[in-house]
Write a protein that holds these residues in place. Structure first.
Motif, mmCIF file in Angstrom:
data_model
loop_
_atom_site.group_PDB
_atom_site.id
_atom_site.type_symbol
_atom_site.label_atom_id
_atom_site.label_comp_id
_atom_site.label_asym_id
_atom_site.label_seq_id
_atom_site.Cartn_x
_atom_site.Cartn_y
_atom_site.Cartn_z
ATOM 1 N N SER A 24 33.304 45.794 38.838
ATOM 2 C CA SER A 24 34.567 46.176 39.444
ATOM 3 C C SER A 24 34.337 46.747 40.835
ATOM 4 C CB SER A 24 35.270 47.228 38.569
ATOM 5 O OG SER A 24 36.410 47.759 39.221
ATOM 6 N N GLU A 80 29.140 48.566 33.045
ATOM 7 C CA GLU A 80 29.538 47.676 34.142
ATOM 8 C C GLU A 80 28.342 47.335 35.019
ATOM 9 O OE1 GLU A 80 32.664 49.061 36.613
ATOM 10 O OE2 GLU A 80 34.232 48.375 35.256
ATOM 11 N N GLY A 132 28.373 37.464 31.245
ATOM 12 C CA GLY A 132 29.663 37.972 30.794
ATOM 13 C C GLY A 132 29.871 39.451 31.051
ATOM 14 N N THR A 133 28.848 40.120 31.628
ATOM 15 C CA THR A 133 29.015 41.535 31.954
ATOM 16 C C THR A 133 30.038 41.692 33.074
ATOM 17 O OG1 THR A 133 26.726 42.020 31.333
ATOM 18 C CG2 THR A 133 27.858 43.638 32.704
ATOM 19 N N ARG A 134 30.901 42.663 32.945
ATOM 20 C CA ARG A 134 31.960 42.865 33.926
ATOM 21 C C ARG A 134 31.531 43.841 35.020
ATOM 22 N NH1 ARG A 134 37.619 43.306 30.469
ATOM 23 N NH2 ARG A 134 37.472 41.254 29.451
ATOM 24 N N ASP A 139 38.261 42.908 39.811
ATOM 25 C CA ASP A 139 37.214 42.852 38.799
ATOM 26 C C ASP A 139 36.496 41.505 38.872
ATOM 27 O OD1 ASP A 139 37.953 45.382 37.715
ATOM 28 O OD2 ASP A 139 39.617 44.391 36.669
ATOM 29 N N THR A 146 33.138 39.050 36.857
ATOM 30 C CA THR A 146 32.318 38.867 35.665
ATOM 31 C C THR A 146 31.095 38.049 36.046
ATOM 32 O OG1 THR A 146 34.294 38.852 34.268
ATOM 33 C CG2 THR A 146 32.267 38.039 33.288
ATOM 34 N N GLU A 162 31.361 33.569 41.798
ATOM 35 C CA GLU A 162 32.727 33.135 41.510
ATOM 36 C C GLU A 162 33.332 32.429 42.723
ATOM 37 O OE1 GLU A 162 35.114 36.369 40.164
ATOM 38 O OE2 GLU A 162 34.002 36.645 38.296
ATOM 39 N N ASP A 184 32.371 37.559 27.855
ATOM 40 C CA ASP A 184 32.862 38.940 27.843
ATOM 41 C C ASP A 184 31.841 39.779 27.093
ATOM 42 O OD1 ASP A 184 34.267 41.259 27.961
ATOM 43 O OD2 ASP A 184 35.845 40.647 26.581
#
Length: 233
Positions: free
Chosen positions: A67, A88, A63-65, A76, A78, A101, A83
């Motif tokens: 960018s 980051e 859940g770490t974002r 962005d 994840t 993803e 979340d």
């Protein structure tokens, strides 16, 4: 218990939005990365650990974002669903999150481990040995580049030692040669600006006793940087 591993390069240029008009130049690398991630999924792991180089080591929970805004793109990502609070993702793990993803990875819990790119080989071995302990089925996604000195226009300029370094790394990754990966020269890797040396050595230690075979899926040097993709199962 390590059951599979995928090795992928980590340039932000893998992300088409970052590469913009040059995006098609890395289509083959993206396809190879997708194939490597397919090997991970086929191994049916209980959890996935993503390892990538960074200026500072540390763990990044699911859940770490991350960018790519630092590269001029409002994109962005994840690391898995959720979340999580905290810093980051470093760039290498953000690229990994994008790959996951892109391929629709939602198989198992995922965690990120940033490895200091200059971490000594002995500490890489200790980290890898600790990672692979336990009885659950573990898969690794290992991010990192070869040398950045393959051509005159490369980020590190041309260095005659770069091609042999990358060739040995490619051979070792393609055959799952743990001893050869452990023997990669950290000083030379630093001089050639190879970000993959430390993560590859963590992988080598984690794979001790696992009996995995390797396949090299991609070995090219666009932009004068060695990009390697391999799958172990």
């Amino acid at each position: 218990m390590l059951v599979a591993a995928a090795v992928c390069p980590c340039p932000p240029l893998l992300v088409p939005e970052v590469a913009a008009g040059a995006a098609p130049e890395l289509d083959a690398a993206r396809a190879a990365c997708a194939d490597a991630l397919g090997v991970l999924a086929a191994a049916r792991p209980d959890r996935l650990l993503v390892i990538g180089p960074a200026e500072r080591g540390g763990r990044h929970p699911q859940g770490t974002r991350g960018s790519f805004r630092g590269f001029g793109v409002g994109l962005d990502v994840t690391l898995g669903p959720g979340d999580a609070p905290g810093p980051e993702l470093p760039a290498s793990l953000a690229v990994a999150a994008w790959l996951l993803e892109r391929t629709g990875w939602a198989e198992v819990p995922v965690e990120g481990v940033a490895v200091d790119a200059d971490l000594p080989a002995g500490q890489c071995a200790a980290l890898g040995a600790g990672i692979s302990g336990g009885n659950d089925r573990l898969a690794l996604l290992v991010m990192g580049d070869g040398s950045a000195s393959r051509t005159l226009k490369a980020p590190g300029y041309l260095d005659d030692r770069a091609a042999p370094f990358d060739a040995e790394a490619a051979r070792a990754l393609g055959t799952a040669d743990l001893a050869a990966l452990a023997a990669l020269d950290a000083g030379l890797a630093r001089e050639l600006q190879s970000s993959g040396r430390a993560p590859w050595q963590v992988l080598a230690a984690a794979a001790e006793g696992a009996g995995l075979d390797g396949t090299l899926l991609y070995d090219e040097a666009p932009y004068g940087v060695g990009y390697l993709v391999a799958a172990w199962s």
